[in-house]
Motif scaffolding. Structure first.
Motif, PDB file in Angstrom:
ATOM      1  N   PRO A  63       0.828  -1.209   0.000  1.00  0.00           N
ATOM      2  CA  PRO A  63       0.000   0.000   0.000  1.00  0.00           C
ATOM      3  C   PRO A  63       0.860   1.257   0.000  1.00  0.00           C
ATOM      4  O   PRO A  63       1.899   1.304   0.650  1.00  0.00           O
ATOM      5  CB  PRO A  63      -0.799  -0.111   1.294  1.00  0.00           C
ATOM      6  CG  PRO A  63       0.017  -0.974   2.182  1.00  0.00           C
ATOM      7  CD  PRO A  63       0.775  -1.910   1.287  1.00  0.00           C
ATOM      8  N   GLU A  64       0.428   2.227  -0.768  1.00  0.00           N
ATOM      9  CA  GLU A  64       1.146   3.497  -0.818  1.00  0.00           C
ATOM     10  C   GLU A  64       0.156   4.634  -0.634  1.00  0.00           C
ATOM     11  O   GLU A  64      -0.650   4.902  -1.506  1.00  0.00           O
ATOM     12  CB  GLU A  64       1.871   3.657  -2.150  1.00  0.00           C
ATOM     13  CG  GLU A  64       2.964   2.637  -2.374  1.00  0.00           C
ATOM     14  CD  GLU A  64       3.638   2.820  -3.717  1.00  0.00           C
ATOM     15  OE1 GLU A  64       4.533   3.679  -3.796  1.00  0.00           O
ATOM     16  OE2 GLU A  64       3.241   2.118  -4.656  1.00  0.00           O
ATOM     17  N   ILE A  65       0.234   5.263   0.528  1.00  0.00           N
ATOM     18  CA  ILE A  65      -0.590   6.432   0.812  1.00  0.00           C
ATOM     19  C   ILE A  65       0.352   7.620   0.906  1.00  0.00           C
ATOM     20  O   ILE A  65       1.280   7.618   1.716  1.00  0.00           O
ATOM     21  CB  ILE A  65      -1.366   6.284   2.132  1.00  0.00           C
ATOM     22  CG1 ILE A  65      -2.231   5.017   2.133  1.00  0.00           C
ATOM     23  CG2 ILE A  65      -2.195   7.532   2.420  1.00  0.00           C
ATOM     24  CD1 ILE A  65      -3.315   4.995   1.076  1.00  0.00           C
ATOM     25  N   ALA A  66       0.138   8.605   0.052  1.00  0.00           N
ATOM     26  CA  ALA A  66       0.925   9.835   0.106  1.00  0.00           C
ATOM     27  C   ALA A  66       0.286  10.708   1.185  1.00  0.00           C
ATOM     28  O   ALA A  66      -0.747  11.325   0.974  1.00  0.00           O
ATOM     29  CB  ALA A  66       0.937  10.525  -1.247  1.00  0.00           C
ATOM     30  N   VAL A  67       0.888  10.735   2.361  1.00  0.00           N
ATOM     31  CA  VAL A  67       0.338  11.422   3.535  1.00  0.00           C
ATOM     32  C   VAL A  67       0.620  12.916   3.452  1.00  0.00           C
ATOM     33  O   VAL A  67       1.723  13.332   3.100  1.00  0.00           O
ATOM     34  CB  VAL A  67       0.950  10.848   4.829  1.00  0.00           C
ATOM     35  CG1 VAL A  67       0.461  11.611   6.048  1.00  0.00           C
ATOM     36  CG2 VAL A  67       0.633   9.376   4.959  1.00  0.00           C
ATOM     37  N   THR A  68      -0.383  13.721   3.811  1.00  0.00           N
ATOM     38  CA  THR A  68      -0.206  15.176   3.838  1.00  0.00           C
ATOM     39  C   THR A  68      -0.329  15.764   5.240  1.00  0.00           C
ATOM     40  O   THR A  68       0.235  16.815   5.514  1.00  0.00           O
ATOM     41  CB  THR A  68      -1.226  15.877   2.915  1.00  0.00           C
ATOM     42  OG1 THR A  68      -2.539  15.478   3.290  1.00  0.00           O
ATOM     43  CG2 THR A  68      -0.970  15.544   1.457  1.00  0.00           C
ATOM     44  N   ASP A  69      -1.079  15.094   6.141  1.00  0.00           N
ATOM     45  CA  ASP A  69      -1.266  15.648   7.483  1.00  0.00           C
ATOM     46  C   ASP A  69      -1.962  14.627   8.372  1.00  0.00           C
ATOM     47  O   ASP A  69      -2.429  13.595   7.906  1.00  0.00           O
ATOM     48  CB  ASP A  69      -2.118  16.929   7.414  1.00  0.00           C
ATOM     49  CG  ASP A  69      -1.916  17.872   8.593  1.00  0.00           C
ATOM     50  OD1 ASP A  69      -1.140  17.550   9.515  1.00  0.00           O
ATOM     51  OD2 ASP A  69      -2.542  18.945   8.593  1.00  0.00           O
ATOM     52  N   ILE A  70      -2.036  14.965   9.636  1.00  0.00           N
ATOM     53  CA  ILE A  70      -2.836  14.221  10.601  1.00  0.00           C
ATOM     54  C   ILE A  70      -4.195  14.913  10.663  1.00  0.00           C
ATOM     55  O   ILE A  70      -4.284  16.130  10.514  1.00  0.00           O
ATOM     56  CB  ILE A  70      -2.129  14.200  11.980  1.00  0.00           C
ATOM     57  CG1 ILE A  70      -2.869  13.322  12.971  1.00  0.00           C
ATOM     58  CG2 ILE A  70      -1.899  15.584  12.513  1.00  0.00           C
ATOM     59  CD1 ILE A  70      -2.118  13.130  14.289  1.00  0.00           C
ATOM     60  N   THR A  71      -5.259  14.147  10.831  1.00  0.00           N
ATOM     61  CA  THR A  71      -6.601  14.731  10.881  1.00  0.00           C
ATOM     62  C   THR A  71      -6.954  15.133  12.314  1.00  0.00           C
ATOM     63  O   THR A  71      -6.247  14.789  13.264  1.00  0.00           O
ATOM     64  CB  THR A  71      -7.653  13.729  10.377  1.00  0.00           C
ATOM     65  OG1 THR A  71      -7.678  12.617  11.277  1.00  0.00           O
ATOM     66  CG2 THR A  71      -7.357  13.269   8.952  1.00  0.00           C
ATOM     67  N   ALA A  72      -8.072  15.807  12.454  1.00  0.00           N
ATOM     68  CA  ALA A  72      -8.551  16.184  13.790  1.00  0.00           C
ATOM     69  C   ALA A  72      -8.803  14.930  14.630  1.00  0.00           C
ATOM     70  O   ALA A  72      -8.495  14.903  15.822  1.00  0.00           O
ATOM     71  CB  ALA A  72      -9.816  17.024  13.676  1.00  0.00           C
ATOM     72  N   SER A  73      -9.307  13.877  14.011  1.00  0.00           N
ATOM     73  CA  SER A  73      -9.530  12.616  14.735  1.00  0.00           C
ATOM     74  C   SER A  73      -8.211  12.012  15.189  1.00  0.00           C
ATOM     75  O   SER A  73      -8.121  11.445  16.281  1.00  0.00           O
ATOM     76  CB  SER A  73     -10.274  11.614  13.849  1.00  0.00           C
ATOM     77  OG  SER A  73     -11.550  12.092  13.534  1.00  0.00           O
ATOM     78  N   GLY A  74      -7.177  12.140  14.350  1.00  0.00           N
ATOM     79  CA  GLY A  74      -5.849  11.656  14.726  1.00  0.00           C
ATOM     80  C   GLY A  74      -5.290  12.428  15.899  1.00  0.00           C
ATOM     81  O   GLY A  74      -4.697  11.858  16.824  1.00  0.00           O
ATOM     82  N   ARG A  75      -5.484  13.738  15.898  1.00  0.00           N
ATOM     83  CA  ARG A  75      -5.031  14.567  17.025  1.00  0.00           C
ATOM     84  C   ARG A  75      -5.790  14.209  18.302  1.00  0.00           C
ATOM     85  O   ARG A  75      -5.207  14.151  19.386  1.00  0.00           O
ATOM     86  CB  ARG A  75      -5.225  16.048  16.709  1.00  0.00           C
ATOM     87  CG  ARG A  75      -4.290  16.569  15.651  1.00  0.00           C
ATOM     88  CD  ARG A  75      -4.481  18.068  15.453  1.00  0.00           C
ATOM     89  NE  ARG A  75      -4.100  18.490  14.123  1.00  0.00           N
ATOM     90  CZ  ARG A  75      -2.872  18.560  13.656  1.00  0.00           C
ATOM     91  NH1 ARG A  75      -1.870  18.208  14.421  1.00  0.00           N
ATOM     92  NH2 ARG A  75      -2.616  18.961  12.432  1.00  0.00           N
ATOM     93  N   ASP A  76      -7.094  13.976  18.180  1.00  0.00           N
ATOM     94  CA  ASP A  76      -7.894  13.579  19.345  1.00  0.00           C
ATOM     95  C   ASP A  76      -7.380  12.271  19.939  1.00  0.00           C
ATOM     96  O   ASP A  76      -7.280  12.137  21.165  1.00  0.00           O
ATOM     97  CB  ASP A  76      -9.370  13.430  18.973  1.00  0.00           C
ATOM     98  CG  ASP A  76     -10.055  14.754  18.696  1.00  0.00           C
ATOM     99  OD1 ASP A  76      -9.502  15.816  19.084  1.00  0.00           O
ATOM    100  OD2 ASP A  76     -11.145  14.726  18.086  1.00  0.00           O
TER     101      ASP A  76
END
Length: 95
Positions: free
Chosen positions: A66-79
């Motif tokens: 799998p290849e996901i080009a990540v750009t940021d963490i989401t609000a759910s990830g921060r929570d």
């Protein structure tokens, strides 16, 4: 592949602390002690759970990696990080 909660947490911390997070650029994520293929599978899991933002760029020639080009963490990830941190995090908020 079994999901390792320690690796998932380390990936979220790495993304959150990346200097280009949120800039729209794709981030290169590495975690010491883990193989790139394990990191890729965990990033895909975090992306599917909507804890990180990015784009699925998995190649048809290599669908097993799998290849996901990540750009940021989401609000759910921060929570999720907030719930797992022993002390309140100190985050930079930029506008």
């Amino acid at each position: 592949m079994r999901i390792d909660p320690n690796l998932s947490h380390a990936i979220l911390v790495a993304i959150e602390g990346h200097p280009n997070a949120g800039s729209g650029q794709f981030l290169s994520i590495s975690v010491e002690g883990y193989e790139p293929i394990a990191i890729a599978h965990h990033i895909k899991y975090l992306w599917e759970k909507k804890l990180v933002s990015g784009v699925d760029v998995t190649h048809m020639q290599s669908p097993c990696i799998p290849e996901i080009a990540v750009t940021d963490i989401t609000a759910s990830g921060r929570d999720l990080l907030d719930k797992n941190e022993p002390e309140p995090p100190r985050r930079k908020i930029g506008f």
